[in-house]
Design a protein around this motif. Structure first.
Motif, mmCIF file in Angstrom:
data_model
loop_
_atom_site.group_PDB
_atom_site.id
_atom_site.type_symbol
_atom_site.label_atom_id
_atom_site.label_comp_id
_atom_site.label_asym_id
_atom_site.label_seq_id
_atom_site.Cartn_x
_atom_site.Cartn_y
_atom_site.Cartn_z
ATOM 1 N N THR A 223 -9.185 -32.607 -12.821
ATOM 2 C CA THR A 223 -9.454 -32.428 -14.387
ATOM 3 C C THR A 223 -9.881 -31.281 -14.921
ATOM 4 O OG1 THR A 223 -11.137 -33.442 -15.880
ATOM 5 C CG2 THR A 223 -12.034 -32.942 -13.578
ATOM 6 N N LEU A 224 -9.253 -31.074 -16.296
ATOM 7 C CA LEU A 224 -9.640 -29.877 -16.977
ATOM 8 C C LEU A 224 -9.895 -30.000 -18.329
ATOM 9 C CD1 LEU A 224 -5.947 -28.417 -16.436
ATOM 10 C CD2 LEU A 224 -7.595 -27.865 -15.098
ATOM 11 N N LYS A 225 -10.811 -29.257 -18.964
ATOM 12 C CA LYS A 225 -11.346 -29.582 -20.205
ATOM 13 C C LYS A 225 -11.288 -28.451 -21.088
ATOM 14 C CE LYS A 225 -15.666 -31.074 -22.643
ATOM 15 N NZ LYS A 225 -16.851 -31.614 -22.576
ATOM 16 N N LEU A 226 -10.506 -28.186 -22.059
ATOM 17 C CA LEU A 226 -10.105 -27.241 -23.102
ATOM 18 C C LEU A 226 -10.917 -27.322 -24.533
ATOM 19 C CD1 LEU A 226 -8.419 -24.743 -23.907
ATOM 20 C CD2 LEU A 226 -6.692 -26.323 -25.010
ATOM 21 N N GLN A 227 -11.879 -26.566 -24.577
ATOM 22 C CA GLN A 227 -12.668 -26.681 -25.862
ATOM 23 C C GLN A 227 -12.268 -25.494 -26.909
ATOM 24 O OE1 GLN A 227 -17.230 -28.259 -24.814
ATOM 25 N NE2 GLN A 227 -16.647 -26.422 -23.462
ATOM 26 N N LEU A 228 -12.022 -26.077 -27.956
ATOM 27 C CA LEU A 228 -11.691 -24.899 -29.132
ATOM 28 C C LEU A 228 -12.513 -25.201 -30.435
ATOM 29 C CD1 LEU A 228 -7.791 -25.691 -28.871
ATOM 30 C CD2 LEU A 228 -9.101 -23.830 -27.799
ATOM 31 N N PRO A 229 -12.920 -24.095 -31.170
ATOM 32 C CA PRO A 229 -13.662 -24.433 -32.237
ATOM 33 C C PRO A 229 -12.709 -24.974 -33.406
ATOM 34 C CG PRO A 229 -13.672 -21.891 -31.646
ATOM 35 C CD PRO A 229 -12.735 -22.564 -30.806
ATOM 36 N N GLU A 230 -13.617 -26.210 -34.003
ATOM 37 C CA GLU A 230 -12.856 -26.615 -35.001
ATOM 38 C C GLU A 230 -12.353 -25.815 -36.296
ATOM 39 O OE1 GLU A 230 -13.723 -31.003 -37.410
ATOM 40 O OE2 GLU A 230 -15.463 -29.939 -36.394
ATOM 41 N N ALA A 231 -11.605 -26.167 -36.859
ATOM 42 C CA ALA A 231 -10.925 -25.088 -37.885
ATOM 43 C C ALA A 231 -11.876 -25.303 -39.149
ATOM 44 C CB ALA A 231 -9.478 -25.934 -38.522
ATOM 45 N N LYS A 232 -12.370 -24.037 -39.622
ATOM 46 C CA LYS A 232 -13.216 -23.751 -40.568
ATOM 47 C C LYS A 232 -12.820 -24.870 -41.862
ATOM 48 C CE LYS A 232 -14.291 -19.109 -39.586
ATOM 49 N NZ LYS A 232 -13.962 -17.781 -39.871
#
Length: 235
Positions: A223-232
């Motif tokens: 399992t892998l989890k990629l977390q990215l900031p939501e677009a402004k």
């Protein structure tokens, strides 16, 4: 394979690794990348040289000549892609990757990933996608680089999937983060050196987007989890 690598994979390749990685670790990573590129690049190169030597021996009938041309063209194309990826990965490691900022819509990016999934990933695990983000999910960044990152993660985790198992890709919104989770039943508990190299570069690529790559340990699963900031603009 590394025995017990699943237990401490986060400290060996994920966000925890990045928190302590310095210039020395980046240079070691670059050295490993160069070694792999040197090895992998020689396979299509040897094919081109071998067929080129055949053409130098004398006349070849038209049907054979067409086949030789196709083989050379295919391997030259493979080398071009390999070189492009190597240069991009090296720039990621050296923190010198040029970017083209844009708003990237996750559903469109995933459609492209599915269309371009490697034959290796397709043969071992089918990709099942679920987007449950409470609306259109988008992040700020370079769409080409993000697509390459997700393709890398899909291919890494697909290599660990049980034969015939499904690979689940889910997209959720957590506060102001867009989270992409990849999970599949794993055929063993270890990660190869090649996997660790891919995951460390993936962690650096996630940081380019001000995000993180988490590698939680789960018995019987990869399992892998990629977390990215939501677009402004999506907030």
């Amino acid at each position: 394979m590394h025995a017990g690598a699943t237990v401490n994979i986060e400290t060996r390749a994920g966000a925890s690794w990045l928190a302590t990685a310095g210039p020395v670790e980046r240079l070691q990573l670059l050295d490993a990348l160069v070694s792999r590129f040197n090895h992998d690049f020689r396979t299509p190169l040897n094919t081109i040289v071998g067929w080129g030597h055949l053409l130098q021996q004398g006349p070849v009938d038209p049907a054979r000549s067409r086949h030789v041309a196709d083989v050379i063209a295919r391997n030259a194309h493979e080398q071009t892609l390999m070189l492009e990826r190597f240069v991009e990965d090296a720039r990621v490691i050296l923190d010198r990757l040029p970017l083209e900022p844009a708003t990237v819509h996750i559903d469109e990016m995933i459609d492209q990933v599915m269309a371009r999934s490697s034959d290796g990933a397709k043969s071992r695990a089918s990709l099942r996608v679920r987007i449950d983000s409470g609306g259109a999910a988008a992040v700020d960044g370079d769409g080409r680089v993000l697509q390459r990152l997700v393709e890398r993660l899909v291919n890494v985790i697909a290599r660990r999937a049980l034969e015939g198992a499904a690979l689940d890709l889910s997209v959720t919104r957590e506060d102001r983060w867009i989270c992409l989770s990849l999970t599949t039943p794993a055929h063993d508990a270890g990660w190869s050196d090649a996997d660790l190299l891919e995951l460390r570069i993936g962690t650096l690529m996630a940081a380019v987007f001000r995000g993180t790559l988490e590698l939680p340990a789960a018995a019987g699963l990869a399992t892998l989890k990629l977390q990215l900031p939501e677009a402004k603009r999506a907030n």
